[in-house]
Design a protein around this motif. Structure first.
Motif, PDB file in Angstrom:
ATOM      1  N   ASP A 153      -4.485   1.726  14.552  1.00 17.30           N
ATOM      2  CA  ASP A 153      -4.643   1.007  13.295  1.00 17.30           C
ATOM      3  C   ASP A 153      -5.215   1.942  12.220  1.00 17.30           C
ATOM      4  N   ALA A 156       3.236  -0.239  13.133  1.00 22.26           N
ATOM      5  CA  ALA A 156       4.547  -0.467  12.523  1.00 22.26           C
ATOM      6  C   ALA A 156       4.459  -1.661  11.581  1.00 22.26           C
ATOM      7  N   GLU A 157       5.279  -1.640  10.565  1.00 24.91           N
ATOM      8  CA  GLU A 157       5.292  -2.713   9.565  1.00 24.91           C
ATOM      9  C   GLU A 157       5.396  -4.079  10.243  1.00 24.91           C
ATOM     10  N   GLY A 158       4.463  -4.959   9.922  1.00 25.50           N
ATOM     11  CA  GLY A 158       4.491  -6.312  10.443  1.00 25.50           C
ATOM     12  C   GLY A 158       3.919  -6.479  11.844  1.00 25.50           C
ATOM     13  N   ARG A 159       3.464  -5.415  12.449  1.00 26.63           N
ATOM     14  CA  ARG A 159       2.938  -5.506  13.816  1.00 26.63           C
ATOM     15  C   ARG A 159       1.418  -5.604  13.782  1.00 26.63           C
ATOM     16  N   GLY A 172      -1.488   4.202  11.835  1.00 28.57           N
ATOM     17  CA  GLY A 172      -1.074   2.879  11.387  1.00 28.57           C
ATOM     18  C   GLY A 172      -0.064   2.237  12.317  1.00 28.57           C
TER      19      GLY A 172
END
Length: 178
Positions: A106, A115-118, A113
């Motif tokens: 995170d 993945a987008e939306g995870r 980071g």
């Protein structure tokens, strides 16, 4: 960053192992320090390209502590002859690293980071699925290999050979103390 976190985790776990041995036995051992470093390496490997140095300290700390106690559990409680503590250090350390990767990847915690939306929870579910699949695959394939070896050459030597020592009887080598 992968090189940095690898060194940080290994050093942290080695220091943890040294500290535990020092508290428990009054002095650390070189084998313990090296085993601790390996525990840190096994623990950080899944996360090495995805987390920052602070996470590497936490992963090394957790890897050192958990793997130290797993070695004792496997050897003394379960009485399993785990050569070089492979399962207790590499297996448990690696699984721990896989789980902690889901948390420390995170961006808010210094990682690259998610993945987008995870979410962390969603990534943790993926990581746990990977651990379960690996355990299942390893158990099935190891069982199959053991059965083939048992059928072809056998898994154990006879009691006389074992008593005299495999190095001497099978390889013609004497130990350093002889």
């Amino acid at each position: 960053m992968a090189m940095t976190v690898t060194h940080v985790s290994a050093a942290t776990a080695a220091l943890v192992w040294i500290a535990i041995e020092w508290l428990k036995f009054g002095k650390p051992s070189m084998v313990g320090a090296v085993t601790g470093a390996v525990a840190g390496l096994a623990s950080i490997t899944p996360a090495s390209g995805y987390v920052g140095p602070a996470a590497a300290v936490v992963i090394g700390l957790a890897g050192g502590i958990i793997c130290y106690f797993m070695v004792g559990l496997v050897k003394r409680r379960l009485r399993i002859d785990d050569s070089l503590d492979v399962f207790a250090v590499h297996g448990v350390g690696g699984a721990l690293g896989i789980v902690l990767t889901a948390i420390f990847v995170d961006a808010a915690l210094g990682g690259v980071g998610l993945a987008e939306g995870r979410s962390i929870g969603g990534q943790l579910a993926i990581q746990l699925t990977g651990i379960a699949a690996t355990l299942l695959w390893s158990a099935v394939v190891s069982f199959a290999i053991a059965k083939v070896v048992q059928a072809v050459i056998g898994l154990r030597v006879n009691a006389e050979v074992e008593e005299q020592g495999l190095d001497l009887r099978l390889h013609g080598e004497r130990g350093y103390n002889m």
